[in-house]
Design a protein around this motif. Sequence first.
Motif, PDB file in Angstrom:
ATOM      1  N   PRO A  89     150.902 -10.561  29.044  1.00 29.03           N
ATOM      2  CA  PRO A  89     150.557 -10.499  30.468  1.00 29.03           C
ATOM      3  C   PRO A  89     150.402  -9.065  30.951  1.00 29.03           C
ATOM      4  O   PRO A  89     151.084  -8.158  30.467  1.00 29.03           O
ATOM      5  CB  PRO A  89     151.732 -11.198  31.146  1.00 29.03           C
ATOM      6  CG  PRO A  89     152.860 -11.088  30.182  1.00 29.03           C
ATOM      7  CD  PRO A  89     152.246 -11.134  28.820  1.00 29.03           C
TER       8      PRO A  89
ATOM      9  N   ASN B  35     145.077 -14.205  37.652  1.00 32.18           N
ATOM     10  CA  ASN B  35     145.883 -13.977  36.454  1.00 32.18           C
ATOM     11  C   ASN B  35     145.174 -12.988  35.539  1.00 32.18           C
ATOM     12  O   ASN B  35     143.938 -13.016  35.414  1.00 32.18           O
ATOM     13  CB  ASN B  35     146.108 -15.292  35.700  1.00 32.18           C
ATOM     14  CG  ASN B  35     146.706 -15.071  34.322  1.00 32.18           C
ATOM     15  OD1 ASN B  35     145.981 -15.019  33.334  1.00 32.18           O
ATOM     16  ND2 ASN B  35     148.017 -14.900  34.262  1.00 32.18           N
ATOM     17  N   SER B  36     145.938 -12.114  34.918  1.00 34.54           N
ATOM     18  CA  SER B  36     145.352 -11.150  33.986  1.00 34.54           C
ATOM     19  C   SER B  36     146.266 -10.977  32.777  1.00 34.54           C
ATOM     20  O   SER B  36     147.493 -10.911  32.910  1.00 34.54           O
ATOM     21  CB  SER B  36     145.130  -9.796  34.672  1.00 34.54           C
ATOM     22  OG  SER B  36     144.524  -8.880  33.791  1.00 34.54           O
ATOM     23  N   THR B  37     145.640 -10.923  31.606  1.00 35.92           N
ATOM     24  CA  THR B  37     146.361 -10.685  30.359  1.00 35.92           C
ATOM     25  C   THR B  37     145.613  -9.641  29.541  1.00 35.92           C
ATOM     26  O   THR B  37     144.396  -9.438  29.710  1.00 35.92           O
ATOM     27  CB  THR B  37     146.474 -11.971  29.512  1.00 35.92           C
ATOM     28  OG1 THR B  37     145.149 -12.438  29.199  1.00 35.92           O
ATOM     29  CG2 THR B  37     147.224 -13.053  30.262  1.00 35.92           C
TER      30      THR B  37
ATOM     31  N   LEU C 113     150.333  -7.074  40.218  1.00 40.02           N
ATOM     32  CA  LEU C 113     150.611  -8.344  39.562  1.00 40.02           C
ATOM     33  C   LEU C 113     152.097  -8.451  39.242  1.00 40.02           C
ATOM     34  O   LEU C 113     152.779  -7.443  39.029  1.00 40.02           O
ATOM     35  CB  LEU C 113     149.789  -8.460  38.282  1.00 40.02           C
ATOM     36  CG  LEU C 113     148.264  -8.328  38.429  1.00 40.02           C
ATOM     37  CD1 LEU C 113     147.595  -8.447  37.063  1.00 40.02           C
ATOM     38  CD2 LEU C 113     147.715  -9.358  39.396  1.00 40.02           C
TER      39      LEU C 113
ATOM     40  N   LYS D 206     149.094 -14.505  43.838  1.00 36.87           N
ATOM     41  CA  LYS D 206     148.555 -15.593  44.645  1.00 36.87           C
ATOM     42  C   LYS D 206     147.821 -14.990  45.838  1.00 36.87           C
ATOM     43  O   LYS D 206     148.373 -14.206  46.592  1.00 36.87           O
ATOM     44  CB  LYS D 206     149.675 -16.524  45.114  1.00 36.87           C
ATOM     45  CG  LYS D 206     150.240 -17.386  43.992  1.00 36.87           C
ATOM     46  CD  LYS D 206     151.123 -18.493  44.536  1.00 36.87           C
ATOM     47  CE  LYS D 206     151.551 -19.444  43.426  1.00 36.87           C
ATOM     48  NZ  LYS D 206     150.391 -20.188  42.877  1.00 36.87           N
TER      49      LYS D 206
ATOM     50  N   ASP E  38     144.418 -18.384  42.650  1.00 38.33           N
ATOM     51  CA  ASP E  38     145.375 -17.791  41.720  1.00 38.33           C
ATOM     52  C   ASP E  38     144.656 -16.749  40.872  1.00 38.33           C
ATOM     53  O   ASP E  38     143.618 -17.039  40.248  1.00 38.33           O
ATOM     54  CB  ASP E  38     145.986 -18.853  40.811  1.00 38.33           C
ATOM     55  CG  ASP E  38     146.947 -19.771  41.549  1.00 38.33           C
ATOM     56  OD1 ASP E  38     147.508 -19.329  42.573  1.00 38.33           O
ATOM     57  OD2 ASP E  38     147.116 -20.927  41.112  1.00 38.33           O
TER      58      ASP E  38
ATOM     59  N   ASN F 192     150.434 -12.342  37.307  1.00 38.43           N
ATOM     60  CA  ASN F 192     149.881 -13.268  38.290  1.00 38.43           C
ATOM     61  C   ASN F 192     149.953 -12.699  39.707  1.00 38.43           C
ATOM     62  O   ASN F 192     150.803 -11.867  40.021  1.00 38.43           O
ATOM     63  CB  ASN F 192     150.637 -14.602  38.265  1.00 38.43           C
ATOM     64  CG  ASN F 192     150.584 -15.268  36.916  1.00 38.43           C
ATOM     65  OD1 ASN F 192     149.510 -15.487  36.367  1.00 38.43           O
ATOM     66  ND2 ASN F 192     151.749 -15.584  36.368  1.00 38.43           N
TER      67      ASN F 192
END
Length: 298
Positions: free
Chosen positions: A78, A70-72, A124, A131, A68, A129
């Motif tokens: 997000p 994920n980036s913020t 994203l 996958k 997974d 996010n």
Amino acid sequence: EAEDGFYNFTYQGGMDDPPGTYRITVKAGASYFNQDLKIETVVPFRLKVNLKPEKETLTTTDSRLNIDLNSTYLFGNPASGLKAEADVILKSVNKSFPKYKTFLFSNATVEYRPVRASIFRGALDEGGNAKISWKLPRLTGSHGALRADISARVFEKGGRPNRSSLSIPIETYTHYVGLERPETRWGYIKIGSTLQVPYVLLTADGKEAPGKTLNYRIYTSERYWWWEYDSRSSYLLRFKNSAATKLVKEGRIVSQGGIGKLEYLPEAEGTYLVEVQDGEKGHSAAFMIRVNSWGRSA
């Protein structure tokens, strides 16, 4: 003029001013005060990039690498819709076990060429996010275990990448053979001395595995690597298939609930390769040793 005893000084640097350390000197009456100020061209990253694998370790039963991404933004929102990429490199790594620190769990006559692949290219989602799911290639051919090195990049709107990396161990075998090379001062043993090789078979998590059949092979050659090869590693990779190499003994031994011992009496001078393998297709370990008339007794 001072306000409440404080003075304010404003300085505007130029866009072409060189980065570095600038010194501010303030004179107050007869006293001087100095302060260093660092001015850099580096712009801090704006994104956090996180990688979370489905499994911390992969084995021969796994067919896919699932992660997974994920980036913020640093302030918490997000990184919706930003472009992202991820790559992987599979590399061979030596196995080691704390209880058997003096044993070799590797075979320098076996070569595994690193596998490089792009495993994600896209954007994203609204939550920042993505996958990642990559079908693993065949995990055979390594002299030890493997390691998947994953690198990910999420691009700011201006195109600058923010990076993150992750390494995942891959157990390519269920069992690992270990050999303890005889201790000699110069790496030689004397002709007429019995070569005694302690061996062990362990599971991937380091437990002894008694009662399994191991195949051993002993090769010899009278040539030195620098006669025909550019490096010792090239010599080792081609040693068994060289026309100058002979298979002088082979057989079977049974793994013990701990350390067993393989014995062999060399009949001639030369370079010897001792190789022990788990069954016919399992993990193998090997080492070289030189036998001559002026070496030390093993």
